[in-house]
Design a protein around this motif. Structure first.
Motif, PDB file in Angstrom:
ATOM      1  N   ASN A  92     -29.343  26.991 -50.504  1.00 22.81           N
ATOM      2  CA  ASN A  92     -30.090  26.045 -49.655  1.00 22.81           C
ATOM      3  C   ASN A  92     -31.324  26.352 -49.631  1.00 22.81           C
ATOM      4  OD1 ASN A  92     -27.247  25.070 -48.966  1.00 22.81           O
ATOM      5  ND2 ASN A  92     -27.886  27.127 -47.493  1.00 22.81           N
ATOM      6  N   ILE A  93     -32.100  24.825 -49.941  1.00 22.77           N
ATOM      7  CA  ILE A  93     -33.662  24.486 -49.787  1.00 22.77           C
ATOM      8  C   ILE A  93     -33.991  24.637 -48.958  1.00 22.77           C
ATOM      9  CG2 ILE A  93     -35.036  23.035 -50.151  1.00 22.77           C
ATOM     10  CD1 ILE A  93     -33.369  21.048 -52.180  1.00 22.77           C
ATOM     11  N   GLY A  94     -33.196  24.659 -47.452  1.00 27.32           N
ATOM     12  CA  GLY A  94     -34.077  24.705 -46.424  1.00 27.32           C
ATOM     13  C   GLY A  94     -32.916  24.404 -44.929  1.00 27.32           C
ATOM     14  N   ILE A  95     -33.023  24.591 -43.967  1.00 27.04           N
ATOM     15  CA  ILE A  95     -32.821  23.977 -42.898  1.00 27.04           C
ATOM     16  C   ILE A  95     -33.215  23.417 -41.467  1.00 27.04           C
ATOM     17  CG2 ILE A  95     -31.609  24.433 -40.843  1.00 27.04           C
ATOM     18  CD1 ILE A  95     -30.240  25.892 -42.858  1.00 27.04           C
ATOM     19  N   LEU A  96     -32.996  21.478 -41.291  1.00 30.77           N
ATOM     20  CA  LEU A  96     -33.801  20.730 -40.593  1.00 30.77           C
ATOM     21  C   LEU A  96     -33.017  20.937 -39.180  1.00 30.77           C
ATOM     22  CD1 LEU A  96     -34.999  18.097 -40.421  1.00 30.77           C
ATOM     23  CD2 LEU A  96     -33.367  16.934 -40.819  1.00 30.77           C
ATOM     24  N   SER A  97     -33.738  21.493 -38.842  1.00 25.68           N
ATOM     25  CA  SER A  97     -33.722  21.520 -37.485  1.00 25.68           C
ATOM     26  C   SER A  97     -34.710  20.657 -36.240  1.00 25.68           C
ATOM     27  CB  SER A  97     -34.672  23.224 -36.369  1.00 25.68           C
ATOM     28  OG  SER A  97     -33.979  23.670 -36.737  1.00 25.68           O
ATOM     29  N   LEU A  98     -33.717  19.589 -35.372  1.00 26.78           N
ATOM     30  CA  LEU A  98     -33.829  19.111 -34.662  1.00 26.78           C
ATOM     31  C   LEU A  98     -33.895  18.870 -33.449  1.00 26.78           C
ATOM     32  CD1 LEU A  98     -32.849  15.617 -35.011  1.00 26.78           C
ATOM     33  CD2 LEU A  98     -32.492  16.891 -37.324  1.00 26.78           C
ATOM     34  N   THR A  99     -34.466  18.056 -32.941  1.00 26.82           N
ATOM     35  CA  THR A  99     -33.831  17.621 -31.213  1.00 26.82           C
ATOM     36  C   THR A  99     -33.865  16.654 -31.123  1.00 26.82           C
ATOM     37  OG1 THR A  99     -34.730  18.175 -28.648  1.00 26.82           O
ATOM     38  CG2 THR A  99     -36.046  17.853 -30.199  1.00 26.82           C
ATOM     39  N   GLN A 100     -32.330  16.260 -30.065  1.00 32.06           N
ATOM     40  CA  GLN A 100     -31.906  15.216 -29.013  1.00 32.06           C
ATOM     41  C   GLN A 100     -30.946  15.339 -28.408  1.00 32.06           C
ATOM     42  OE1 GLN A 100     -32.744  12.130 -31.068  1.00 32.06           O
ATOM     43  NE2 GLN A 100     -30.675  10.979 -30.024  1.00 32.06           N
ATOM     44  N   ASP A 101     -31.815  14.253 -27.842  1.00 27.95           N
ATOM     45  CA  ASP A 101     -30.896  14.661 -26.101  1.00 27.95           C
ATOM     46  C   ASP A 101     -30.603  15.624 -25.721  1.00 27.95           C
ATOM     47  OD1 ASP A 101     -30.372  12.264 -25.772  1.00 27.95           O
ATOM     48  OD2 ASP A 101     -28.948  12.174 -27.392  1.00 27.95           O
ATOM     49  N   ASN A 102     -31.633  16.392 -25.205  1.00 23.45           N
ATOM     50  CA  ASN A 102     -31.945  18.026 -25.174  1.00 23.45           C
ATOM     51  C   ASN A 102     -30.826  19.446 -25.722  1.00 23.45           C
ATOM     52  OD1 ASN A 102     -33.696  17.454 -23.070  1.00 23.45           O
ATOM     53  ND2 ASN A 102     -32.824  17.109 -21.593  1.00 23.45           N
ATOM     54  N   LYS A 103     -31.256  18.418 -26.800  1.00 22.55           N
ATOM     55  CA  LYS A 103     -29.584  20.103 -27.900  1.00 22.55           C
ATOM     56  C   LYS A 103     -30.809  19.863 -29.303  1.00 22.55           C
ATOM     57  CE  LYS A 103     -25.248  18.237 -26.687  1.00 22.55           C
ATOM     58  NZ  LYS A 103     -24.187  16.833 -26.749  1.00 22.55           N
ATOM     59  N   ILE A 104     -30.308  20.903 -29.684  1.00 22.92           N
ATOM     60  CA  ILE A 104     -31.149  21.808 -31.242  1.00 22.92           C
ATOM     61  C   ILE A 104     -29.430  21.875 -31.842  1.00 22.92           C
ATOM     62  CG2 ILE A 104     -32.302  22.971 -31.979  1.00 22.92           C
ATOM     63  CD1 ILE A 104     -33.467  22.418 -29.745  1.00 22.92           C
ATOM     64  N   PHE A 105     -30.069  20.539 -32.873  1.00 20.08           N
ATOM     65  CA  PHE A 105     -28.978  20.992 -34.390  1.00 20.08           C
ATOM     66  C   PHE A 105     -30.308  21.397 -35.313  1.00 20.08           C
ATOM     67  CE2 PHE A 105     -27.715  17.396 -31.971  1.00 20.08           C
ATOM     68  CZ  PHE A 105     -26.689  16.966 -31.740  1.00 20.08           C
ATOM     69  N   HIS A 106     -28.644  21.984 -36.209  1.00 13.58           N
ATOM     70  CA  HIS A 106     -29.841  23.328 -37.709  1.00 13.58           C
ATOM     71  C   HIS A 106     -28.899  22.022 -38.770  1.00 13.58           C
ATOM     72  CE1 HIS A 106     -31.931  25.384 -34.853  1.00 13.58           C
ATOM     73  NE2 HIS A 106     -30.614  25.402 -34.044  1.00 13.58           N
ATOM     74  N   LEU A 107     -29.229  21.747 -39.470  1.00 11.72           N
ATOM     75  CA  LEU A 107     -28.704  20.404 -40.585  1.00 11.72           C
ATOM     76  C   LEU A 107     -29.406  21.634 -41.983  1.00 11.72           C
ATOM     77  CD1 LEU A 107     -29.448  16.915 -39.647  1.00 11.72           C
ATOM     78  CD2 LEU A 107     -27.302  18.512 -39.281  1.00 11.72           C
ATOM     79  N   ALA A 151     -19.121  12.926 -28.798  1.00 15.17           N
ATOM     80  CA  ALA A 151     -20.052  12.255 -29.319  1.00 15.17           C
ATOM     81  C   ALA A 151     -21.559  12.151 -29.938  1.00 15.17           C
ATOM     82  CB  ALA A 151     -21.135  12.692 -28.055  1.00 15.17           C
ATOM     83  N   LYS A 152     -21.654  10.966 -30.401  1.00 15.92           N
ATOM     84  CA  LYS A 152     -22.225  10.580 -31.689  1.00 15.92           C
ATOM     85  C   LYS A 152     -23.965   9.780 -31.505  1.00 15.92           C
ATOM     86  CE  LYS A 152     -21.179   7.211 -34.453  1.00 15.92           C
ATOM     87  NZ  LYS A 152     -20.527   6.529 -35.092  1.00 15.92           N
ATOM     88  N   SER A 153     -24.446  10.262 -32.181  1.00 14.70           N
ATOM     89  CA  SER A 153     -26.230   9.961 -32.001  1.00 14.70           C
ATOM     90  C   SER A 153     -27.139   9.432 -32.977  1.00 14.70           C
ATOM     91  CB  SER A 153     -26.705  10.848 -30.663  1.00 14.70           C
ATOM     92  OG  SER A 153     -27.045  11.419 -30.713  1.00 14.70           O
ATOM     93  N   TYR A 154     -27.787   8.950 -32.670  1.00 10.85           N
ATOM     94  CA  TYR A 154     -28.871   7.825 -33.162  1.00 10.85           C
ATOM     95  C   TYR A 154     -30.493   8.251 -33.714  1.00 10.85           C
ATOM     96  CZ  TYR A 154     -24.672   5.189 -34.814  1.00 10.85           C
ATOM     97  OH  TYR A 154     -23.666   4.788 -35.104  1.00 10.85           O
TER      98      TYR A 154
END
Length: 161
Positions: A92-107, A151-154
């Motif tokens: 893997n090149i890296g991890i994209l960590s982002l916040t959305q609706d007070n949740k943290i996603f790690h892609l 749930a699905k968010s944009y």
């Protein structure tokens, strides 16, 4: 209010916030005495042995932090705020960590066999990019779809500052 107006004002507000943030950041990086640019970006080299390719990341949103620290940094930030951090798994090149609706996603940001870059798990007919900057630039102006249970968010990406 019409759905179109809600989406328009949300996108317009997000873009205006980014432009203001970029202007303030550029002003901050300039030396007020001689107007020379200070280089505050972090430079990191990632070597991918499988494809014998070296990735240079010089953007300030790349941080050499672990998952827990990334979650602390992103806690309470605006929707779409992200950082890219190293991955503990070799291909893997890296991890994209982002916040959305007070949740943290790690892609996961991964390199495919055809040397293109993709986001998340392998999918049929997935969106691919030639490099990491192309991926980020695409999702700054195009919605990234996030799934959490049913749930699905944009969200649009907003670099961490």
């Amino acid at each position: 209010m019409c759905w179109c107006f809600k989406v328009f004002f949300r996108v317009f507000g997000n873009l205006a916030n980014r432009i203001l943030s970029d202007c303030l950041d550029a002003t901050y990086k300039m030396c007020c005495v001689c107007f020379c640019m200070r280089n505050n970006s972090l430079q990191t080299n990632i070597y991918d042995s499988k494809y014998e390719r070296k990735f240079e990341i010089t953007e300030s949103f790349y941080m050499h932090v672990n998952r827990e620290t990334a979650e602390e940094l992103l806690q309470g930030k605006q929707n779409g705020t992200f950082i890219i951090r190293p991955s503990s798994q070799e291909p893997n090149i890296g991890i994209l960590s982002l916040t959305q609706d007070n949740k943290i996603f790690h892609l996961v940001i991964r390199q495919r066999a055809d040397t293109l870059i993709a986001l998340g798990q392998e999918k049929f007919n997935e969106k691919t990019f030639k490099d990491l900057n192309s991926l980020i630039n695409y999702y700054i102006s195009n919605y990234l779809i996030l799934y959490s249970g049913d749930a699905k968010s944009y969200t649009l990406l907003l670099p961490f500052t």
